[in-house]
Design a protein around this motif. Structure first.
Motif, PDB file in Angstrom:
ATOM      1  N   LEU A  44       5.028 -10.429 -12.868  1.00 15.07           N
ATOM      2  CA  LEU A  44       4.896 -11.333 -14.009  1.00 15.07           C
ATOM      3  C   LEU A  44       3.823 -12.390 -13.735  1.00 15.07           C
ATOM      4  O   LEU A  44       3.094 -12.787 -14.649  1.00 15.07           O
ATOM      5  CB  LEU A  44       6.235 -12.000 -14.326  1.00 15.07           C
ATOM      6  CG  LEU A  44       7.315 -11.078 -14.899  1.00 15.07           C
ATOM      7  CD1 LEU A  44       8.645 -11.802 -14.966  1.00 15.07           C
ATOM      8  CD2 LEU A  44       6.912 -10.542 -16.261  1.00 15.07           C
ATOM      9  N   GLN A  45       3.714 -12.812 -12.498  1.00 11.78           N
ATOM     10  CA  GLN A  45       2.715 -13.822 -12.137  1.00 11.78           C
ATOM     11  C   GLN A  45       1.308 -13.306 -12.397  1.00 11.78           C
ATOM     12  O   GLN A  45       0.452 -14.026 -12.887  1.00 11.78           O
ATOM     13  CB  GLN A  45       2.868 -14.222 -10.677  1.00 11.78           C
ATOM     14  CG  GLN A  45       1.888 -15.282 -10.246  1.00 11.78           C
ATOM     15  CD  GLN A  45       2.097 -15.725  -8.807  1.00 11.78           C
ATOM     16  OE1 GLN A  45       3.014 -15.287  -8.134  1.00 11.78           O
ATOM     17  NE2 GLN A  45       1.246 -16.603  -8.346  1.00 11.78           N
ATOM     18  N   ALA A  57       1.434  -2.449 -15.001  1.00 13.88           N
ATOM     19  CA  ALA A  57       1.848  -1.334 -14.138  1.00 13.88           C
ATOM     20  C   ALA A  57       2.827  -1.834 -13.075  1.00 13.88           C
ATOM     21  O   ALA A  57       3.824  -1.170 -12.774  1.00 13.88           O
ATOM     22  CB  ALA A  57       0.635  -0.674 -13.489  1.00 13.88           C
ATOM     23  N   ALA A  58       2.563  -3.015 -12.530  1.00 11.12           N
ATOM     24  CA  ALA A  58       3.461  -3.593 -11.522  1.00 11.12           C
ATOM     25  C   ALA A  58       4.787  -4.006 -12.146  1.00 11.12           C
ATOM     26  O   ALA A  58       5.842  -3.866 -11.523  1.00 11.12           O
ATOM     27  CB  ALA A  58       2.797  -4.785 -10.840  1.00 11.12           C
ATOM     28  N   LEU A  93      16.853 -10.326 -33.300  1.00 16.57           N
ATOM     29  CA  LEU A  93      17.640 -10.402 -32.074  1.00 16.57           C
ATOM     30  C   LEU A  93      16.724 -10.179 -30.874  1.00 16.57           C
ATOM     31  O   LEU A  93      15.959  -9.212 -30.843  1.00 16.57           O
ATOM     32  CB  LEU A  93      18.732  -9.342 -32.103  1.00 16.57           C
ATOM     33  CG  LEU A  93      19.805  -9.407 -31.041  1.00 16.57           C
ATOM     34  CD1 LEU A  93      20.632 -10.680 -31.211  1.00 16.57           C
ATOM     35  CD2 LEU A  93      20.710  -8.196 -31.143  1.00 16.57           C
ATOM     36  N   ALA A  94      16.803 -11.076 -29.893  1.00 15.27           N
ATOM     37  CA  ALA A  94      15.980 -10.973 -28.683  1.00 15.27           C
ATOM     38  C   ALA A  94      16.877 -10.864 -27.461  1.00 15.27           C
ATOM     39  O   ALA A  94      17.921 -11.506 -27.385  1.00 15.27           O
ATOM     40  CB  ALA A  94      15.073 -12.183 -28.545  1.00 15.27           C
ATOM     41  N   LEU A  95      16.461 -10.038 -26.520  1.00 17.13           N
ATOM     42  CA  LEU A  95      17.116  -9.928 -25.223  1.00 17.13           C
ATOM     43  C   LEU A  95      16.275 -10.713 -24.236  1.00 17.13           C
ATOM     44  O   LEU A  95      15.062 -10.488 -24.124  1.00 17.13           O
ATOM     45  CB  LEU A  95      17.209  -8.464 -24.795  1.00 17.13           C
ATOM     46  CG  LEU A  95      17.794  -8.197 -23.407  1.00 17.13           C
ATOM     47  CD1 LEU A  95      19.246  -8.666 -23.334  1.00 17.13           C
ATOM     48  CD2 LEU A  95      17.683  -6.717 -23.066  1.00 17.13           C
ATOM     49  N   LEU A  96      16.905 -11.653 -23.546  1.00 20.04           N
ATOM     50  CA  LEU A  96      16.210 -12.460 -22.555  1.00 20.04           C
ATOM     51  C   LEU A  96      16.605 -11.966 -21.166  1.00 20.04           C
ATOM     52  O   LEU A  96      17.793 -11.882 -20.855  1.00 20.04           O
ATOM     53  CB  LEU A  96      16.569 -13.942 -22.694  1.00 20.04           C
ATOM     54  CG  LEU A  96      15.813 -14.740 -23.750  1.00 20.04           C
ATOM     55  CD1 LEU A  96      15.954 -14.154 -25.132  1.00 20.04           C
ATOM     56  CD2 LEU A  96      16.258 -16.175 -23.732  1.00 20.04           C
ATOM     57  N   LEU A  97      15.603 -11.609 -20.374  1.00 20.83           N
ATOM     58  CA  LEU A  97      15.822 -11.120 -19.018  1.00 20.83           C
ATOM     59  C   LEU A  97      15.029 -11.999 -18.061  1.00 20.83           C
ATOM     60  O   LEU A  97      14.043 -12.617 -18.448  1.00 20.83           O
ATOM     61  CB  LEU A  97      15.365  -9.667 -18.895  1.00 20.83           C
ATOM     62  CG  LEU A  97      16.041  -8.679 -19.852  1.00 20.83           C
ATOM     63  CD1 LEU A  97      15.386  -7.306 -19.748  1.00 20.83           C
ATOM     64  CD2 LEU A  97      17.525  -8.585 -19.564  1.00 20.83           C
ATOM     65  N   PHE A  98      15.462 -12.002 -16.805  1.00 23.48           N
ATOM     66  CA  PHE A  98      14.832 -12.886 -15.829  1.00 23.48           C
ATOM     67  C   PHE A  98      14.562 -12.149 -14.529  1.00 23.48           C
ATOM     68  O   PHE A  98      15.332 -11.288 -14.120  1.00 23.48           O
ATOM     69  CB  PHE A  98      15.722 -14.108 -15.595  1.00 23.48           C
ATOM     70  CG  PHE A  98      15.944 -14.886 -16.858  1.00 23.48           C
ATOM     71  CD1 PHE A  98      15.018 -15.828 -17.264  1.00 23.48           C
ATOM     72  CD2 PHE A  98      17.029 -14.625 -17.667  1.00 23.48           C
ATOM     73  CE1 PHE A  98      15.190 -16.515 -18.465  1.00 23.48           C
ATOM     74  CE2 PHE A  98      17.207 -15.299 -18.865  1.00 23.48           C
ATOM     75  CZ  PHE A  98      16.284 -16.252 -19.262  1.00 23.48           C
ATOM     76  N   SER A  99      13.462 -12.534 -13.886  1.00 20.33           N
ATOM     77  CA  SER A  99      13.136 -11.977 -12.578  1.00 20.33           C
ATOM     78  C   SER A  99      13.914 -12.693 -11.487  1.00 20.33           C
ATOM     79  O   SER A  99      14.098 -12.150 -10.405  1.00 20.33           O
ATOM     80  CB  SER A  99      11.634 -12.110 -12.316  1.00 20.33           C
ATOM     81  OG  SER A  99      11.254 -13.484 -12.294  1.00 20.33           O
ATOM     82  N   LEU A 119       6.728 -13.099 -20.330  1.00 19.03           N
ATOM     83  CA  LEU A 119       6.162 -11.859 -20.850  1.00 19.03           C
ATOM     84  C   LEU A 119       7.068 -11.391 -21.983  1.00 19.03           C
ATOM     85  O   LEU A 119       8.292 -11.521 -21.897  1.00 19.03           O
ATOM     86  CB  LEU A 119       6.101 -10.790 -19.751  1.00 19.03           C
ATOM     87  CG  LEU A 119       5.571  -9.424 -20.163  1.00 19.03           C
ATOM     88  CD1 LEU A 119       4.047  -9.495 -20.353  1.00 19.03           C
ATOM     89  CD2 LEU A 119       5.907  -8.382 -19.118  1.00 19.03           C
ATOM     90  N   GLN A 120       6.482 -10.856 -23.033  1.00 16.41           N
ATOM     91  CA  GLN A 120       7.222 -10.339 -24.172  1.00 16.41           C
ATOM     92  C   GLN A 120       6.844  -8.882 -24.369  1.00 16.41           C
ATOM     93  O   GLN A 120       5.669  -8.519 -24.245  1.00 16.41           O
ATOM     94  CB  GLN A 120       6.881 -11.146 -25.421  1.00 16.41           C
ATOM     95  CG  GLN A 120       7.584 -10.693 -26.665  1.00 16.41           C
ATOM     96  CD  GLN A 120       7.194 -11.539 -27.882  1.00 16.41           C
ATOM     97  OE1 GLN A 120       6.486 -12.517 -27.770  1.00 16.41           O
ATOM     98  NE2 GLN A 120       7.681 -11.136 -29.030  1.00 16.41           N
TER      99      GLN A 120
END
Length: 136
Positions: free
Chosen positions: A25-26, A31-32, A72-78, A123-124
């Motif tokens: 994400l950084q 691809a990563a 509706l949004a799904l929020l995910l975290f690293s 990121l979206q």
């Protein structure tokens, strides 16, 4: 004389993070990001945690519904540290297979997926894009 009690072995605390996803994400390297999603867990906010004694109970996933559009949004975290304090406090560490199954089940309702929405590197993506990345 021994007391008959076993000493508990100290376990390392469970880390609620995917370092490869944080790094991807950084750099915004898609691809990563796809690789990190396929090979590591994702931190998922929960409305209600699962029952500790039931390994099949993953809890109730928290989603965001936009009050003006109904989207509706799904929020995910690293990393659980990137989850805003305003979200429910419980999180789960979910596998790539779980994420694939969840998105497949709810693909028609979820309009977007946000990663680390509050930063440091948000990121979206669409559910279809995440499914494609998991299937690649």
């Amino acid at each position: 004389m021994a007391s008959g009690k076993k000493r508990s072995s100290k376990k390392e605390p469970l880390e609620f993070r995917n370092t490869a996803l944080t790094d991807a994400l950084q750099t915004q390297d898609m691809a990563a990001v796809a690789f990190a999603l396929r090979h590591g867990p994702t931190v998922v906010p929960l409305m209600k945690p699962g029952q500790r004694d039931d390994p099949l109970d993953a809890g109730e996933v928290w989603t965001y519904r936009d009050p003006s559009t109904g989207d509706l949004a799904l929020l995910l975290f690293s990393d659980a540290a990137h989850k805003p304090a305003t979200l429910p406090p419980a999180v789960a560490l979910q596998s790539p297979a779980w994420l694939r199954a969840f998105l497949s089940t709810h693909e028609r309702e979820i309009t977007t997926v946000f990663f680390d929405i509050a930063g440091p590197h948000p990121l979206q993506a669409s559910p279809a894009d995440i499914i494609a990345a998991l299937d690649a």
